[in-house]
Motif scaffolding. Structure first.
Motif, PDB file in Angstrom:
ATOM      1  N   GLU A 193       0.833  -1.216   0.000  1.00 59.79           N
ATOM      2  CA  GLU A 193       0.000   0.000   0.000  1.00 59.79           C
ATOM      3  C   GLU A 193       0.868   1.267   0.000  1.00 59.79           C
ATOM      4  N   LEU A 194       1.880   1.263   0.869  1.00 62.78           N
ATOM      5  CA  LEU A 194       2.708   2.471   0.947  1.00 62.78           C
ATOM      6  C   LEU A 194       3.690   2.561  -0.219  1.00 62.78           C
ATOM      7  N   TYR A 195       4.052   1.426  -0.753  1.00 59.07           N
ATOM      8  CA  TYR A 195       4.882   1.420  -1.971  1.00 59.07           C
ATOM      9  C   TYR A 195       4.109   2.110  -3.102  1.00 59.07           C
ATOM     10  N   ASN A 196       2.843   1.752  -3.245  1.00 54.47           N
ATOM     11  CA  ASN A 196       2.015   2.391  -4.274  1.00 54.47           C
ATOM     12  C   ASN A 196       1.930   3.899  -4.048  1.00 54.47           C
ATOM     13  N   ILE A 197       1.681   4.279  -2.802  1.00 52.21           N
ATOM     14  CA  ILE A 197       1.545   5.713  -2.524  1.00 52.21           C
ATOM     15  C   ILE A 197       2.876   6.436  -2.742  1.00 52.21           C
ATOM     16  N   GLY A 198       3.972   5.764  -2.395  1.00 54.71           N
ATOM     17  CA  GLY A 198       5.288   6.359  -2.648  1.00 54.71           C
ATOM     18  C   GLY A 198       5.463   6.661  -4.125  1.00 54.71           C
ATOM     19  N   HIS A 199       5.094   5.714  -4.972  1.00 53.66           N
ATOM     20  CA  HIS A 199       5.226   5.970  -6.412  1.00 53.66           C
ATOM     21  C   HIS A 199       4.232   7.032  -6.872  1.00 53.66           C
ATOM     22  N   LEU A 200       3.072   7.062  -6.268  1.00 54.42           N
ATOM     23  CA  LEU A 200       2.128   8.137  -6.617  1.00 54.42           C
ATOM     24  C   LEU A 200       2.778   9.495  -6.318  1.00 54.42           C
ATOM     25  N   LEU A 201       3.382   9.599  -5.145  1.00 53.94           N
ATOM     26  CA  LEU A 201       3.981  10.887  -4.764  1.00 53.94           C
ATOM     27  C   LEU A 201       5.107  11.271  -5.724  1.00 53.94           C
ATOM     28  N   GLN A 202       5.952  10.299  -6.061  1.00 55.62           N
ATOM     29  CA  GLN A 202       7.058  10.631  -6.978  1.00 55.62           C
ATOM     30  C   GLN A 202       6.523  11.032  -8.349  1.00 55.62           C
TER      31      GLN A 202
END
Ligand code: FUB
Ligand code: ZN
Length: 686
Positions: A193-202
């Motif tokens: 979940e946080l991996y996905n959000i990390g890529h969203l942020l980048q």
């Protein structure tokens, strides 16, 4: 209990607006104002500080010795990288979008808006592939406005944002029946979940830096502000986090750099520290490269991409905080990388099992994993280490990975990708190494974002001047820390040839230092300014040239491009009795179809190279989009009719039919019909 109880629309909007409470440093006000006023921001034309931010924004990072330059300040002109970057934008990015759409990855979002009833498709990290693709677009738009691509991407961004729940939660997998698993400790370990959000942020930050449009960025911030910050972190009133696939750390820190909100940095620090409230098996701590204090790590191990991304986040944390324990650990891990774990191609991750690092010196060739994402992670980590230290050894790794283990990852036509990047391949094995699509398709958009962001890696600035890291025909228009505008223009045929003409044009005469990188592979380099030789060029160092510079000054660099025969440390038993050939930054290999001996693919390992022989060069404009090939004397042992598994009484004659081996740059392999390949070639003494 619902982890993220749905907020009323009013409360949701007021929570989103509370992001205005950031502690801002003065120069970030313009960007923050955009972020905090959606209507104005959505229609804003690019202007202001966000246009000046680099691949990562180090302009206010107190412990960054080197500062990044904006991607848009560097124009790569016709030379080695321009065709690759053009292919990236014209073929790779559009065809990858089609692949993502055709494999249902956009439908995953549209389904949540009830615009399709297609079932969820792909693994739990599928959202990240869309975000990484958007990041590639964001970087591409920083180099060149492309209205059609922008408008397509805007439509996709709208679909992503529409799929966000009022609580701020956003994930297309943990919905419906999967929703109760959200952020459970077990989900945090494997659910991404946080991996996905990390890529969203980048992706969102790259897009914001390209266009000034914060729509996607605000969606990412809503997740962090509403779901993470109030609920997760240290202290008994908050739940713990384990980042089962590191990625969120570096993106939270980039979000901190973009907004000035220190809470993002602190949350990243908390995640990097790990939280004993989520007990983990030792095997998980190794595999995930998280869950214990980063500063207690002593070697690279476990999943290679996870380890590389964790190192990126930890270096980012150091760049902002200066915590010496982080730098100590990072240096120890880097030594491990350099001495024991990195392929000659800059690839990392020896084992398919667990996509992981092996033991020290465990660097098999045909079985090498060398995932494209891991080589990219290696480049990203070394970019951060270079900023922290100014040490050219990090630029050497960047160049090695970029020209070899990363560049190999995308086919010359830009539509096929390597997931694994082995250093030997038996075409008779049936293993297809380049493919247009993988169900786990992390590597293709990762390669795309790397090529799109490449201009941002050429230069850095420092308080006393400017650093030149990479060489290709290009122009940088930026400014020194004194405020003086400067143009640097490179004319070169690098890496085909070793000379670079660097024209220096400060807007006004000024004294400062130009640090030119002398690559570690160039043992004999010369540097001159306006025709006068400058002493002190040392392989693997920056040569500082401090003087009053004016608009007519020219630096000339000459690097030694003589092909080098390389041997590995004897402890790398897979390379025992073998050599590799490198010329300039590029590693070469032999592909079966270029050899004249007529062996079958399965007999490919019968070739050997003659040591102490001269390698000759030939540029072939019609081969593989134009490549320099090398010819090296060698031999092969022809198969015998009665070849047994083991034979006695072997004579030298059995092994020795003379031939010439033709080598091509490693990045270009597997671009024609299926063929066997080797980087490390067995040798016989001349
Ligand atoms: O888990 C997400 C990505 O998928 C990893 O980074 C890659 O190694 C692949 O496993
Ligand atoms: Zn990958």
């Amino acid at each position: 209990m619902k982890l993220f109880p749905a907020l009323s629309r009013r409360r949701f909007l007021s929570t989103a607006a509370s992001t205005a409470a950031y502690s801002l440093v003065a120069h970030r006000r313009a960007a923050a104002a955009l972020l905090n006023s959606p209507n104005q921001a959505a229609s804003a034309e690019p202007s202001g500080k966000w246009m000046d931010e680099g691949v990562i924004d180090l302009s206010n990072s107190p412990h960054a010795r080197l500062k990044t330059v904006p991607v848009r300040s560097v124009t790569i002109r016709d030379g080695f990288w321009l065709p690759r970057r053009k292919t990236n934008v014209e073929a790779s990015i559009p065809s990858m979008r089609d692949e993502l759409v055709n494999h249902g990855r956009m439908n995953n979002f549209l389904r949540l808006e009830k615009k399709t009833d297609a079932p969820q498709q792909g693994p739990v990290y599928s959202d990240s592939d869309i975000y990484k693709w958007m990041e590639a677009v964001g970087f591409a738009l920083q180099s060149e406005p492309q209205p059609a691509l922008r408008s397509t991407t805007e439509g996709m961004i709208q679909a992503v944002v529409a799929a966000q729940e009022p609580s701020g939660y956003l994930n297309t997998y943990y919905v419906g029946d999967h929703a109760p698993q959200r952020m459970l400790p077990a989900t945090q370990e494997t659910g991404h979940e946080l991996y996905n959000i990390g890529h969203l942020l980048q992706g969102a930050i790259a897009y914001f830096r390209a266009t000034g449009d914060p729509t996607l960025l605000k969606a990412g911030m809503r997740f962090v502000d509403n779901c993470l910050l109030p609920n997760y972190g240290p202290g008994p009133d908050k739940k713990p986090i384990v980042a089962g696939h590191p990625e969120i750390e570096m993106s939270l820190i980039e979000l901190y750099r973009t907004t000035g909100n220190r809470q993002y940095l602190d949350l990243a620090g908390y995640i990097l520290h790990g939280n004993e409230r989520i007990p983990l098996k030792q095997s998980a701590i190794v595999y995930m490269f998280c869950g214990i204090p980063f500063t207690s790590r002593t070697k690279l191990e476990g999943h290679a991409v996870r380890a590389m991304y964790a190192c990126c986040g930890a270096t980012d944390y150091y760049l902002e905080t200066g915590d010496p324990a982080y730098l100590k650990t990072l240096n120890a891990l880097w030594e491990d990388l350099h001495k024991h774990q990195m392929y000659i191609t800059g690839g990392v991750g020896a084992r398919s099992e667990g996509e992981s690092f092996g033991e020290a010196y465990e660097l098999p060739n045909a079985r090498a994993y060398g995932e494209s994402c891991a080589a990219i992670g290696n480049m990203m980590w070394n970019w951060r280490m270079l900023a922290a230290t100014g040490d050219a050894r990090h630029a050497d790794v960047i160049e090695r990975a970029l020209y070899n283990g990363i560049n190999s990852g995308m086919s010359l036509d830009g539509k096929l990708y390597c997931y694994r990047n082995p250093l030997a391949h038996d075409a008779s094995s049936g293993d297809k190494i380049r493919n247009p699509w993988y169900d786990t398709t992390c590597c293709p958009p990762n390669l795309e974002r790397t090529l799109a962001s490449l201009p941002g890696y050429f230069y850095s600035t420092a308080d006393d001047g400017v650093y030149v890291h990479l060489y290709d025909n290009s122009e940088m228009k930026w400014k020194l820390h004194s405020g003086t505008p400067i143009t640097l223009t490179q004319e070169t045929k690098y890496p085909w040839e070793g000379t670079v003409r660097l024209a220096v044009k400060p807007a006004k005469a000024d004294e400062f230092t130009i640090y030119v990188r002398i690559p570690s592979w160039s043992q004999n380099s010369t540097v001159s300014v306006n025709g006068k030789e400058v002493d002190g060029a040392k392989a693997g160092r920056y040569l500082p040239i401090r003087r009053p510079w004016s608009a007519t000054d020219v630096i000339k660099l000459r690097f030694d491009m003589t092909p080098q025969v390389i041997r590995a440390n004897p402890a790398v038993t897979d390379d025992t009795g073998r050599i590799a050939v490198q010329r300039g930054p590029r590693v070469f290999c032999i592909e079966q179809l270029d050899q004249t001996a007529g062996l079958t693919p399965a007999d490919f390992y019968r070739y050997s190279a003659r040591l102490q022989s001269e390698t000759t060069e030939h540029y072939d404009p019609n081969l593989l989009d134009g490549v320099l090939t090398l010819q090296h004397p060698g031999s092969y042992s022809a198969p015998q009719p009665a070849d047994a598994l083991y034979s006695a009484n072997v004579t030298a004659k059995d092994q020795d039919t003379a031939t010439f081996l033709k080598l091509i740059p490693y990045y270009a392999w597997a671009n024609r019909e299926e063929s066997s390949m080797q980087v490390w070639i067995p040798y016989v003494r001349a």
